[in-house]
Design a protein around this motif. Structure first.
Motif, PDB file in Angstrom:
ATOM      1  N   LEU A   1     -87.862 -24.142  -5.547  1.00 21.92           N
ATOM      2  CA  LEU A   1     -88.920 -23.130  -5.505  1.00 21.92           C
ATOM      3  C   LEU A   1     -89.622 -23.036  -6.861  1.00 21.92           C
ATOM      4  O   LEU A   1     -90.848 -22.968  -6.938  1.00 21.92           O
ATOM      5  CB  LEU A   1     -88.357 -21.766  -5.106  1.00 21.92           C
ATOM      6  N   ALA A   2     -88.827 -23.078  -7.939  1.00 19.78           N
ATOM      7  CA  ALA A   2     -89.412 -23.013  -9.287  1.00 19.78           C
ATOM      8  C   ALA A   2     -90.358 -24.197  -9.498  1.00 19.78           C
ATOM      9  O   ALA A   2     -91.459 -24.040 -10.018  1.00 19.78           O
ATOM     10  CB  ALA A   2     -88.306 -23.005 -10.324  1.00 19.78           C
ATOM     11  N   GLU A   3     -89.934 -25.359  -9.035  1.00 21.57           N
ATOM     12  CA  GLU A   3     -90.753 -26.570  -9.197  1.00 21.57           C
ATOM     13  C   GLU A   3     -92.064 -26.449  -8.414  1.00 21.57           C
ATOM     14  O   GLU A   3     -93.145 -26.743  -8.919  1.00 21.57           O
ATOM     15  CB  GLU A   3     -89.944 -27.748  -8.673  1.00 21.57           C
ATOM     16  N   ALA A   4     -91.957 -25.963  -7.171  1.00 26.90           N
ATOM     17  CA  ALA A   4     -93.154 -25.809  -6.326  1.00 26.90           C
ATOM     18  C   ALA A   4     -94.103 -24.789  -6.949  1.00 26.90           C
ATOM     19  O   ALA A   4     -95.321 -24.999  -7.017  1.00 26.90           O
ATOM     20  CB  ALA A   4     -92.738 -25.368  -4.935  1.00 26.90           C
ATOM     21  N   HIS A   5     -93.521 -23.699  -7.460  1.00 27.69           N
ATOM     22  CA  HIS A   5     -94.339 -22.654  -8.069  1.00 27.69           C
ATOM     23  C   HIS A   5     -95.036 -23.201  -9.318  1.00 27.69           C
ATOM     24  O   HIS A   5     -96.236 -22.976  -9.518  1.00 27.69           O
ATOM     25  CB  HIS A   5     -93.420 -21.472  -8.422  1.00 27.69           C
ATOM     26  N   GLN A   6     -94.307 -23.980 -10.108  1.00 24.92           N
ATOM     27  CA  GLN A   6     -94.902 -24.577 -11.311  1.00 24.92           C
ATOM     28  C   GLN A   6     -96.041 -25.523 -10.946  1.00 24.92           C
ATOM     29  O   GLN A   6     -97.074 -25.559 -11.632  1.00 24.92           O
ATOM     30  CB  GLN A   6     -93.831 -25.340 -12.128  1.00 24.92           C
ATOM     31  N   ALA A   7     -95.866 -26.265  -9.854  1.00 28.80           N
ATOM     32  CA  ALA A   7     -96.916 -27.198  -9.418  1.00 28.80           C
ATOM     33  C   ALA A   7     -98.197 -26.431  -9.084  1.00 28.80           C
ATOM     34  O   ALA A   7     -99.309 -26.895  -9.357  1.00 28.80           O
ATOM     35  CB  ALA A   7     -96.434 -27.995  -8.213  1.00 28.80           C
ATOM     36  N   ASP A   8     -98.035 -25.233  -8.499  1.00 30.11           N
ATOM     37  CA  ASP A   8     -99.202 -24.394  -8.220  1.00 30.11           C
ATOM     38  C   ASP A   8     -99.823 -23.886  -9.526  1.00 30.11           C
ATOM     39  O   ASP A   8    -101.036 -23.955  -9.726  1.00 30.11           O
ATOM     40  CB  ASP A   8     -98.792 -23.180  -7.371  1.00 30.11           C
ATOM     41  N   LEU A   9     -98.949 -23.378 -10.403  1.00 28.49           N
ATOM     42  CA  LEU A   9     -99.449 -22.769 -11.646  1.00 28.49           C
ATOM     43  C   LEU A   9    -100.220 -23.783 -12.482  1.00 28.49           C
ATOM     44  O   LEU A   9    -101.214 -23.454 -13.137  1.00 28.49           O
ATOM     45  CB  LEU A   9     -98.278 -22.199 -12.462  1.00 28.49           C
ATOM     46  N   ALA A  10     -99.790 -25.045 -12.401  1.00 26.74           N
ATOM     47  CA  ALA A  10    -100.388 -26.094 -13.250  1.00 26.74           C
ATOM     48  C   ALA A  10    -101.854 -26.338 -12.894  1.00 26.74           C
ATOM     49  O   ALA A  10    -102.646 -26.751 -13.740  1.00 26.74           O
ATOM     50  CB  ALA A  10     -99.586 -27.386 -13.103  1.00 26.74           C
ATOM     51  N   ILE A  11    -102.229 -26.087 -11.626  1.00 27.54           N
ATOM     52  CA  ILE A  11    -103.598 -26.422 -11.199  1.00 27.54           C
ATOM     53  C   ILE A  11    -104.380 -25.216 -10.684  1.00 27.54           C
ATOM     54  O   ILE A  11    -105.545 -25.313 -10.340  1.00 27.54           O
ATOM     55  CB  ILE A  11    -103.568 -27.519 -10.092  1.00 27.54           C
ATOM     56  N   GLN A  12    -103.749 -24.039 -10.668  1.00 28.74           N
ATOM     57  CA  GLN A  12    -104.386 -22.873 -10.034  1.00 28.74           C
ATOM     58  C   GLN A  12    -105.693 -22.474 -10.693  1.00 28.74           C
ATOM     59  O   GLN A  12    -106.613 -21.971 -10.031  1.00 28.74           O
ATOM     60  CB  GLN A  12    -103.413 -21.695  -9.989  1.00 28.74           C
ATOM     61  N   ASP A  13    -105.836 -22.716 -11.985  1.00 26.89           N
ATOM     62  CA  ASP A  13    -107.062 -22.302 -12.682  1.00 26.89           C
ATOM     63  C   ASP A  13    -108.284 -23.042 -12.152  1.00 26.89           C
ATOM     64  O   ASP A  13    -109.403 -22.530 -12.230  1.00 26.89           O
ATOM     65  CB  ASP A  13    -106.934 -22.538 -14.194  1.00 26.89           C
TER      66      ASP A  13
ATOM     67  N   GLU B   1    -102.177 -27.207  -1.089  1.00 23.32           N
ATOM     68  CA  GLU B   1    -102.217 -28.571  -0.541  1.00 23.32           C
ATOM     69  C   GLU B   1    -102.110 -29.596  -1.653  1.00 23.32           C
ATOM     70  O   GLU B   1    -101.313 -30.541  -1.580  1.00 23.32           O
ATOM     71  CB  GLU B   1    -103.508 -28.773   0.259  1.00 23.32           C
ATOM     72  N   ARG B   2    -102.895 -29.401  -2.715  1.00 22.76           N
ATOM     73  CA  ARG B   2    -102.849 -30.343  -3.843  1.00 22.76           C
ATOM     74  C   ARG B   2    -101.463 -30.362  -4.474  1.00 22.76           C
ATOM     75  O   ARG B   2    -101.011 -31.394  -4.976  1.00 22.76           O
ATOM     76  CB  ARG B   2    -103.903 -29.981  -4.891  1.00 22.76           C
ATOM     77  N   ALA B   3    -100.764 -29.242  -4.425  1.00 21.76           N
ATOM     78  CA  ALA B   3     -99.411 -29.175  -5.016  1.00 21.76           C
ATOM     79  C   ALA B   3     -98.370 -29.728  -4.052  1.00 21.76           C
ATOM     80  O   ALA B   3     -97.190 -29.827  -4.386  1.00 21.76           O
ATOM     81  CB  ALA B   3     -99.091 -27.734  -5.383  1.00 21.76           C
ATOM     82  N   GLY B   4     -98.798 -30.073  -2.818  1.00 24.08           N
ATOM     83  CA  GLY B   4     -97.885 -30.722  -1.884  1.00 24.08           C
ATOM     84  C   GLY B   4     -97.178 -29.812  -0.908  1.00 24.08           C
ATOM     85  O   GLY B   4     -96.238 -30.238  -0.231  1.00 24.08           O
ATOM     86  N   HIS B   5     -97.608 -28.527  -0.834  1.00 26.42           N
ATOM     87  CA  HIS B   5     -96.913 -27.649   0.106  1.00 26.42           C
ATOM     88  C   HIS B   5     -97.912 -26.659   0.725  1.00 26.42           C
ATOM     89  O   HIS B   5     -97.936 -25.474   0.369  1.00 26.42           O
ATOM     90  CB  HIS B   5     -95.774 -26.888  -0.590  1.00 26.42           C
TER      91      HIS B   5
END
Lengths: 82, 82
Positions: free
Chosen positions: B19-31, B66-70
């Protein structure tokens, strides 16, 4: 204390006043079961309402919601957070 | 900025690390879409994951997921809170 997200699916058209009233009804009796309803989020278009709580069990959450007149459709323990 | 609760229904067995990894993947591109993923709650038994975010639209939330894979299974705007 475990945390739970419970979901109501039938509150189409819910208003701010109605949600505040429902939440107050929970708060008024939650101590009977050591439940702490922390926050509620509602989508009046779909009727979905999400309630975050701390409680000894899912059953305790449901008992308070039932006594307050709005049983949840699903209750999920959410031990993993980010 | 509107708030959204999005729901994933297929993450049975999700771990804290996943979950931490998925959340980080979102945070990395959310801006890229002015999305702000605020919190995620997961139930590994049912596979349900709830993500709270602020975003310009539900579509923006889904594009980041979607871009983060989930991709989310459902996204609800939650203008009413208590």
């Amino acid at each position: 204390m475990p945390e739970f997200m419970d979901v109501h699916t039938t509150m189409k058209g819910v208003t701010s006043e109605a949600l505040a009233e429902a939440h107050q009804a929970d708060l008024a009796i939650q101590d009977d079961e050591q439940v702490n309803f922390k926050h509620a989020w509602a989508d009046p278009e779909s009727g979905m309402v999400f309630c975050l709580s701390e409680a000894p069990s899912a059953e305790a959450v449901q008992r308070i919601h039932e006594r307050a007149g709005h049983p949840a459709d699903n209750i999920y323990e959410v031990p993993i957070q980010a």
